[in-house]
Design a protein around this motif. Structure first.
Motif, PDB file in Angstrom:
ATOM      1  N   UNK A  63      -1.652   5.242 -16.038  1.00  0.00           N
ATOM      2  CA  UNK A  63      -0.635   5.213 -14.844  1.00  0.00           C
ATOM      3  C   UNK A  63      -1.399   4.164 -13.804  1.00  0.00           C
ATOM      4  N   UNK A  64      -2.531   4.287 -13.541  1.00  0.00           N
ATOM      5  CA  UNK A  64      -2.946   3.234 -12.460  1.00  0.00           C
ATOM      6  C   UNK A  64      -2.793   1.975 -13.037  1.00  0.00           C
ATOM      7  N   UNK A  65      -2.860   1.538 -14.240  1.00  0.00           N
ATOM      8  CA  UNK A  65      -2.862   0.152 -14.652  1.00  0.00           C
ATOM      9  C   UNK A  65      -1.411  -0.045 -14.709  1.00  0.00           C
ATOM     10  N   UNK A  66      -0.298   1.025 -14.940  1.00  0.00           N
ATOM     11  CA  UNK A  66       1.024   0.326 -14.804  1.00  0.00           C
ATOM     12  C   UNK A  66       1.203   0.060 -13.403  1.00  0.00           C
ATOM     13  N   UNK A  67       0.637   0.772 -12.394  1.00  0.00           N
ATOM     14  CA  UNK A  67       1.100   0.459 -10.889  1.00  0.00           C
ATOM     15  C   UNK A  67       0.404  -0.873 -10.673  1.00  0.00           C
ATOM     16  N   UNK A  68      -0.801  -1.190 -11.157  1.00  0.00           N
ATOM     17  CA  UNK A  68      -1.594  -2.635 -11.128  1.00  0.00           C
ATOM     18  C   UNK A  68      -0.738  -3.585 -11.675  1.00  0.00           C
ATOM     19  N   UNK A  69      -0.203  -3.487 -12.682  1.00  0.00           N
ATOM     20  CA  UNK A  69       0.462  -4.505 -13.366  1.00  0.00           C
ATOM     21  C   UNK A  69       1.829  -4.469 -12.866  1.00  0.00           C
ATOM     22  N   UNK A  70       2.585  -3.491 -12.163  1.00  0.00           N
ATOM     23  CA  UNK A  70       3.986  -3.891 -11.934  1.00  0.00           C
ATOM     24  C   UNK A  70       3.920  -4.240 -10.260  1.00  0.00           C
ATOM     25  N   UNK A  71       2.978  -3.649  -9.548  1.00  0.00           N
ATOM     26  CA  UNK A  71       2.921  -3.814  -8.276  1.00  0.00           C
ATOM     27  C   UNK A  71       3.051  -5.258  -7.496  1.00  0.00           C
ATOM     28  N   UNK A  72       1.877  -6.018  -7.956  1.00  0.00           N
ATOM     29  CA  UNK A  72       2.111  -7.707  -7.486  1.00  0.00           C
ATOM     30  C   UNK A  72       3.134  -8.173  -7.978  1.00  0.00           C
ATOM     31  N   UNK A  73       3.414  -8.046  -9.652  1.00  0.00           N
ATOM     32  CA  UNK A  73       4.675  -8.802  -9.982  1.00  0.00           C
ATOM     33  C   UNK A  73       5.981  -8.688  -9.317  1.00  0.00           C
ATOM     34  N   UNK A  74       6.221  -7.453  -9.163  1.00  0.00           N
ATOM     35  CA  UNK A  74       7.435  -6.944  -8.490  1.00  0.00           C
ATOM     36  C   UNK A  74       7.577  -7.565  -6.824  1.00  0.00           C
ATOM     37  N   UNK A  75       6.332  -7.272  -6.166  1.00  0.00           N
ATOM     38  CA  UNK A  75       6.175  -7.854  -4.854  1.00  0.00           C
ATOM     39  C   UNK A  75       6.292  -9.356  -4.735  1.00  0.00           C
ATOM     40  N   UNK A  76       5.500  -9.937  -5.714  1.00  0.00           N
ATOM     41  CA  UNK A  76       5.485 -11.460  -5.760  1.00  0.00           C
ATOM     42  C   UNK A  76       6.823 -11.887  -6.104  1.00  0.00           C
TER      43      UNK A  76
END
Length: 393
Positions: A344-357
């Motif tokens: 779950x943590x890695x899904x957040x790390x994967x999606x967070x920067x990409x979506x925000x970027x």
């Protein structure tokens, strides 16, 4: 199975392994401006340097937990450090952007082995009464490691981002040797003869709590990864500071997360329900993210909000990771449960920067406030739903 007393030197060594692994997360944000300049990347493409690190953990975190269950956390902890070192070495030597991304995937594999093996060892090396305190320390591995790594920003013009990658590889090898020769061997939980990888994962998913806690990790890590990952770039663009100063300011933001990490143990020992502590942390994150990226907020005030969000968010890792031994269907499945949490943590790390970027590239920095506030608000709902698991009041 349960030691007579907690082995605090071993706990600190396990936390140190996590810190060395977190260095590999923190080195990317401060190097991002230099990597963008070398390869000519826009922000949405450069975000993959931050996110792809989490790819393998997002895909197979629980499965990697079963690997730790079978081969032993004591054995795989130095292996994970060595894999991290090889990935960092390759990233520093390979010439192209695609090679750097592939090396970051390798680093992500090693990182997952470390962050599953180390807390599994902590579970085996602590008494039940001191376990939450130990996990409060473990929860600080990420912000502390990121802060120390980001503090190297002023040296980047001298050594370059490739020099940083190569230096990290040497450090990881040295720490792997330390763990291999000095980490005590804990009692290993017996593995049932009928145990199977898919059955272990299925049993963990069917238990009340683990999947929900893993889902709760997603909005936390997405917000934290995006905030700390893009903060140096934001500070350079909005405040006009040098990359070195931006790195130090971002290091402080990452570091104050430790305040919440350390406060987790006392808060839970006072009898505060885990779900309410988590919901309060998400509430602080949601309020802070509303203003951080808004152009009408003065830069100094926006930076203060970053400090507030990071400190409040620090309550979450200890609450979630410390719940592994509570919500795992049996003690032998604690590594699988931890693997699911880290997935779950890695899904957040994967999606967070990409979506925000992508949002920032399309609509500007103010759009990041909307994305991250929605993520933190979703975290509040997930945290309060934990009451249905019925394991704690």
């Amino acid at each position: 199975m349960t030691p007579e007393r907690t082995s605090w030197p071993a706990i600190l060594m396990a936390v140190g392994a996590g810190i060395a692994a977190a260095f590999q997360v923190g080195k990317a944000p401060i190097a991002l401006p230099f990597i963008r300049a070398e390869f000519g990347l826009d922000l949405s493409l450069a975000a993959w340097i931050l996110s792809i690190f989490a790819l393998m953990g997002a895909a197979a975190g629980a499965g990697m937990g079963t690997l730790v269950t079978r081969l032993g956390s004591r054995r795989l902890l130095p292996v994970g450090l060595v894999i991290l070192a090889l990935g960092s070495l390759a990233g520093g030597l390979l010439p192209g952007f695609s090679g750097l991304l592939a090396a970051r995937v390798v680093e992500g594999i090693g990182y997952m082995l470390v962050v599953i093996s180390a807390p599994a060892l902590i579970t085996l090396l602590t008494t039940p009464t001191q376990r939450q305190m130990a996990f409060g320390l473990w929860g600080a591995f990420m912000p502390f490691g990121m802060a120390v790594s980001m503090a190297a920003a002023p040296s980047l013009p001298l050594v370059g981002w490739r020099g940083l990658w190569l230096g990290m590889a040497v450090l990881l090898i040295l720490y792997a040797l330390l763990v291999h020769f000095r980490m005590p061997r804990p009692p290993r939980p017996p593995s049932p003869l009928e145990s199977h990888v898919l059955r272990d994962v299925a049993d963990t998913l069917r238990a009340p709590g683990p999947l929900l806690l893993a889902a709760t990790f997603i909005p936390y890590s997405a917000t934290y990864a995006a905030l700390t990952g893009f903060l140096p770039t934001l500070l350079i663009e909005r405040m006009g500071v040098t990359p070195g100063t931006a790195g130090l300011m971002a290091a402080l933001v990452a570091g104050v997360n430790i305040i919440g990490n350390v406060a987790t143990g006392p808060a839970l020992r006072l009898g505060l329900p885990r779900r309410k502590v988590m919901a309060a942390a998400f509430g602080i994150m949601a309020l802070g993210c509303l203003g951080i990226f808004q152009p009408w907020i003065p830069p100094g005030a926006a930076y203060g909000l970053c400090l507030m969000v990071s400190a409040g968010a620090g309550l979450l890792p200890g609450c979630i990771l410390g719940a592994a031994s509570v919500y795992a269907p049996r003690l032998t499945l604690v590594p699988v449960t931890l693997g699911l949490f880290m997935q779950g943590s890695n899904w957040g790390q994967l999606l967070g920067p990409v979506v925000v970027g992508a949002a920032v590239s399309a609509w500007g920095w103010s759009s990041a406030s909307l994305v991250l506030t929605m993520a933190a608000s979703g975290g509040i709902l997930l945290a309060l739903t934990l009451r249905r698991a019925g394991k704690e009041p």
